[in-house]
Design a protein around this motif. Structure first.
Motif, PDB file in Angstrom:
ATOM      1  N   ALA A 267       0.800  -1.284  -0.156  1.00 50.92           N
ATOM      2  CA  ALA A 267      -0.069  -0.076  -0.208  1.00 50.92           C
ATOM      3  C   ALA A 267       0.811   1.300   0.062  1.00 50.92           C
ATOM      4  O   ALA A 267       0.683   2.265  -0.957  1.00 50.92           O
ATOM      5  CB  ALA A 267      -0.974  -0.011   1.153  1.00 50.92           C
ATOM      6  N   LEU A 268       1.865   1.421   0.702  1.00 52.27           N
ATOM      7  CA  LEU A 268       2.659   2.370   0.755  1.00 52.27           C
ATOM      8  C   LEU A 268       3.542   2.664  -0.484  1.00 52.27           C
ATOM      9  O   LEU A 268       3.936   3.589  -0.978  1.00 52.27           O
ATOM     10  CB  LEU A 268       3.545   2.414   2.123  1.00 52.27           C
ATOM     11  CG  LEU A 268       3.094   2.500   3.570  1.00 52.27           C
ATOM     12  CD1 LEU A 268       4.160   2.133   4.448  1.00 52.27           C
ATOM     13  CD2 LEU A 268       2.278   4.072   3.660  1.00 52.27           C
ATOM     14  N   LEU A 269       3.942   1.327  -1.085  1.00 45.46           N
ATOM     15  CA  LEU A 269       4.782   1.510  -2.475  1.00 45.46           C
ATOM     16  C   LEU A 269       3.699   2.204  -3.363  1.00 45.46           C
ATOM     17  O   LEU A 269       4.392   2.736  -4.347  1.00 45.46           O
ATOM     18  CB  LEU A 269       5.456  -0.056  -2.753  1.00 45.46           C
ATOM     19  CG  LEU A 269       6.510  -0.429  -2.124  1.00 45.46           C
ATOM     20  CD1 LEU A 269       6.675  -1.810  -2.493  1.00 45.46           C
ATOM     21  CD2 LEU A 269       7.551   0.309  -2.336  1.00 45.46           C
ATOM     22  N   GLY A 270       2.606   2.008  -3.338  1.00 48.09           N
ATOM     23  CA  GLY A 270       1.389   2.350  -4.533  1.00 48.09           C
ATOM     24  C   GLY A 270       1.602   3.774  -4.260  1.00 48.09           C
ATOM     25  O   GLY A 270       1.009   4.483  -5.004  1.00 48.09           O
ATOM     26  N   GLN A 271       1.738   4.254  -3.034  1.00 46.75           N
ATOM     27  CA  GLN A 271       1.669   6.094  -2.804  1.00 46.75           C
ATOM     28  C   GLN A 271       3.346   6.569  -3.036  1.00 46.75           C
ATOM     29  O   GLN A 271       3.096   7.590  -3.021  1.00 46.75           O
ATOM     30  CB  GLN A 271       1.332   6.115  -1.446  1.00 46.75           C
ATOM     31  CG  GLN A 271      -0.108   5.478  -0.910  1.00 46.75           C
ATOM     32  CD  GLN A 271      -0.298   5.741   0.486  1.00 46.75           C
ATOM     33  OE1 GLN A 271       0.654   6.458   1.271  1.00 46.75           O
ATOM     34  NE2 GLN A 271      -1.345   4.935   0.933  1.00 46.75           N
ATOM     35  N   GLY A 272       4.095   5.631  -3.562  1.00 50.72           N
ATOM     36  CA  GLY A 272       5.414   6.159  -3.903  1.00 50.72           C
ATOM     37  C   GLY A 272       6.274   6.273  -2.765  1.00 50.72           C
ATOM     38  O   GLY A 272       7.271   7.136  -2.948  1.00 50.72           O
ATOM     39  N   VAL A 273       6.049   5.865  -1.554  1.00 48.41           N
ATOM     40  CA  VAL A 273       7.082   5.722  -0.402  1.00 48.41           C
ATOM     41  C   VAL A 273       8.150   4.945  -0.648  1.00 48.41           C
ATOM     42  O   VAL A 273       8.101   3.998  -1.510  1.00 48.41           O
ATOM     43  CB  VAL A 273       6.126   5.457   0.842  1.00 48.41           C
ATOM     44  CG1 VAL A 273       7.102   5.570   1.906  1.00 48.41           C
ATOM     45  CG2 VAL A 273       4.893   6.230   0.934  1.00 48.41           C
ATOM     46  N   THR A 274       9.410   5.472  -0.250  1.00 44.93           N
ATOM     47  CA  THR A 274      10.430   4.795  -0.493  1.00 44.93           C
ATOM     48  C   THR A 274      10.871   3.482   0.425  1.00 44.93           C
ATOM     49  O   THR A 274       9.857   3.677   1.327  1.00 44.93           O
ATOM     50  CB  THR A 274      11.913   5.675  -0.422  1.00 44.93           C
ATOM     51  OG1 THR A 274      11.895   6.132   0.875  1.00 44.93           O
ATOM     52  CG2 THR A 274      11.779   6.747  -1.459  1.00 44.93           C
ATOM     53  N   ASN A 275      11.632   2.558   0.101  1.00 44.40           N
ATOM     54  CA  ASN A 275      11.941   1.512   0.837  1.00 44.40           C
ATOM     55  C   ASN A 275      12.311   1.994   2.359  1.00 44.40           C
ATOM     56  O   ASN A 275      11.884   1.348   3.486  1.00 44.40           O
ATOM     57  CB  ASN A 275      12.788   0.329   0.505  1.00 44.40           C
ATOM     58  CG  ASN A 275      12.449  -0.193  -0.846  1.00 44.40           C
ATOM     59  OD1 ASN A 275      10.939  -0.281  -0.940  1.00 44.40           O
ATOM     60  ND2 ASN A 275      13.006  -0.692  -1.555  1.00 44.40           N
ATOM     61  N   ASN A 287      16.166  -4.835   4.969  1.00 42.75           N
ATOM     62  CA  ASN A 287      16.200  -6.174   3.894  1.00 42.75           C
ATOM     63  C   ASN A 287      14.572  -6.766   4.178  1.00 42.75           C
ATOM     64  O   ASN A 287      14.327  -7.449   3.124  1.00 42.75           O
ATOM     65  CB  ASN A 287      17.224  -7.175   4.445  1.00 42.75           C
ATOM     66  CG  ASN A 287      18.551  -6.622   4.010  1.00 42.75           C
ATOM     67  OD1 ASN A 287      18.802  -5.695   3.295  1.00 42.75           O
ATOM     68  ND2 ASN A 287      19.687  -6.942   4.949  1.00 42.75           N
ATOM     69  N   THR A 288      14.093  -6.693   5.074  1.00 42.66           N
ATOM     70  CA  THR A 288      12.704  -7.031   5.147  1.00 42.66           C
ATOM     71  C   THR A 288      11.691  -6.728   4.043  1.00 42.66           C
ATOM     72  O   THR A 288      10.935  -7.053   3.419  1.00 42.66           O
ATOM     73  CB  THR A 288      11.997  -7.244   6.640  1.00 42.66           C
ATOM     74  OG1 THR A 288      13.044  -8.062   7.388  1.00 42.66           O
ATOM     75  CG2 THR A 288      10.701  -7.809   6.586  1.00 42.66           C
ATOM     76  N   VAL A 289      11.884  -5.321   4.160  1.00 47.35           N
ATOM     77  CA  VAL A 289      11.054  -4.508   3.372  1.00 47.35           C
ATOM     78  C   VAL A 289      11.166  -4.723   1.820  1.00 47.35           C
ATOM     79  O   VAL A 289      10.509  -5.093   0.958  1.00 47.35           O
ATOM     80  CB  VAL A 289      11.244  -2.927   3.529  1.00 47.35           C
ATOM     81  CG1 VAL A 289      10.392  -1.998   2.384  1.00 47.35           C
ATOM     82  CG2 VAL A 289      10.858  -2.645   5.009  1.00 47.35           C
ATOM     83  N   LYS A 290      12.433  -5.090   1.509  1.00 44.44           N
ATOM     84  CA  LYS A 290      12.925  -5.258   0.110  1.00 44.44           C
ATOM     85  C   LYS A 290      12.617  -6.628  -0.205  1.00 44.44           C
ATOM     86  O   LYS A 290      11.629  -6.676  -1.496  1.00 44.44           O
ATOM     87  CB  LYS A 290      14.262  -5.166   0.157  1.00 44.44           C
ATOM     88  CG  LYS A 290      15.116  -3.806   0.031  1.00 44.44           C
ATOM     89  CD  LYS A 290      16.588  -3.753  -0.201  1.00 44.44           C
ATOM     90  CE  LYS A 290      17.144  -2.410   0.121  1.00 44.44           C
ATOM     91  NZ  LYS A 290      18.629  -2.406  -0.126  1.00 44.44           N
TER      92      LYS A 290
END
Length: 331
Positions: A267-275, A287-290
């Motif tokens: 959901a955050l990636l869809g908003q353009g938030v970085t890792n 690393n977990t986020v990646k």
């Protein structure tokens, strides 16, 4: 050869024989002579009979060459097919020793020969084996090449085998393509090379035998196929879970947490938030986020577990229901 006596004594069969008085050609000049200088005896071991050793006591002549210009004055006569120079066994007995030596080597070969009545030490069996000429080296048309570890992680070598007979042809000291190419250039005639996916062996095969066809061997094909099927089955485990019963299974807290994290991160990636920002907001390692961001769907993360079956599995649903029914701990 004339047999004079055959008897059985001391647990063996003794055959006493002598040669005929026919003229013999000199091994140096070829002049036939029958002039006797003296006699000598040889003892030869022959193939056993009825489990008893056979010993041939053969009387031979020492002849004088009548050619005065010959460099050889006297010589011992030989019996072709029965006794070679300095031989202590007949060709039949020698062939029996060679067959056992090739199949069983020294100690086991000597033990087998002793059971049939041919008494030899393991050293004699090994000496007979080492005296054999090397077979002619012929390079087959189809070979297999692979590496193996002499000391895992530090030193490797290359083994080359005949892909038809599975006989080892050569062991190279490393697994470099240059070394493999040099071997192919020194052994022309290879038309098919079975190898793994190593780029070094591919380059060595192209340089050393450009006329040969390269193919993957069956083990690597089956291994790669099984790995691909396993990854695919783990990634889509949720698609065929409990198909036989048609009932869904209650997911544990780990699976629910994985689904929740996957939904929040994507959901955050869809908003353009970085890792980095997602890791800071959700209090997760980068690393977990990646890992969650790279997964195309959540079932791939859930199916990645390689936990095997345990004794608790049949009772897992019951334990979860009891845990859910327990009152909260006031502490």
């Amino acid at each position: 050869m004339e047999i004079e006596q055959v008897d059985r004594q001391d647990g063996q069969i003794r055959v006493v024989a002598r040669t005929r008085g026919d003229p013999v050609c000199c091994p140096s000049c070829g002049t036939a002579t029958g002039k006797v200088h003296g006699y000598h005896r040889r003892r030869l071991a022959d193939r056993p009979v009825d489990g008893l050793p056979v010993v041939i006591e053969l009387r031979l002549r020492r002849l004088v060459c009548v050619n005065l210009d010959c460099v050889r004055q006297t010589f011992h006569e030989q019996v072709p097919g029965l006794a070679g120079r300095y031989g202590r066994r007949t060709p039949g007995a020698t062939a029996l020793v060679i067959a056992c030596a090739l199949a069983l080597a020294e100690r086991a070969g000597a033990s087998l020969l002793a059971t049939i009545g041919l008494l030899l030490s393991r050293t004699s069996v090994l000496s007979t084996l080492m005296a054999l000429p090397e077979p002619p080296s012929t390079v087959p048309a189809v070979i297999g090449v692979d590496d193996f570890a002499i000391k895992r992680g530090q030193r490797y070598a290359t083994v080359i085998i005949d892909a038809v007979t599975h006989r080892c042809l050569e062991v190279l000291p490393d697994r470099l393509g240059v070394t493999f190419a040099h071997w192919l250039q020194a052994h022309p005639g290879v038309r098919l090379i079975c190898r793994d996916r190593s780029a070094a062996y591919a380059a060595g095969a192209r340089d050393g035998a450009p006329q040969a066809v390269q193919c993957a061997d069956r083990w690597h094909l089956l291994n790669n196929l099984s790995e691909a099927v396993e990854k695919l089955a783990l990634a889509h485990r949720g698609c065929f879970r409990d198909i036989a019963t048609g009932q869904g299974r209650d997911e544990g807290p780990t699976v629910r947490r994985t689904r929740s994290r996957y939904a929040a991160i994507h959901a955050l990636l869809g908003q353009g938030v970085t890792n980095n920002e997602i890791a800071r907001r959700l209090h997760l390692a980068l690393n977990t986020v990646k890992k969650y961001a790279r997964a195309p769907h959540v079932e791939q993360l859930i199916g990645g577990s390689k936990r095997g079956a345990t004794l608790v599995d049949p009772f897992r649903d019951y334990l979860r229901s009891r845990r859910a029914a327990e009152p909260p701990n006031p502490a």
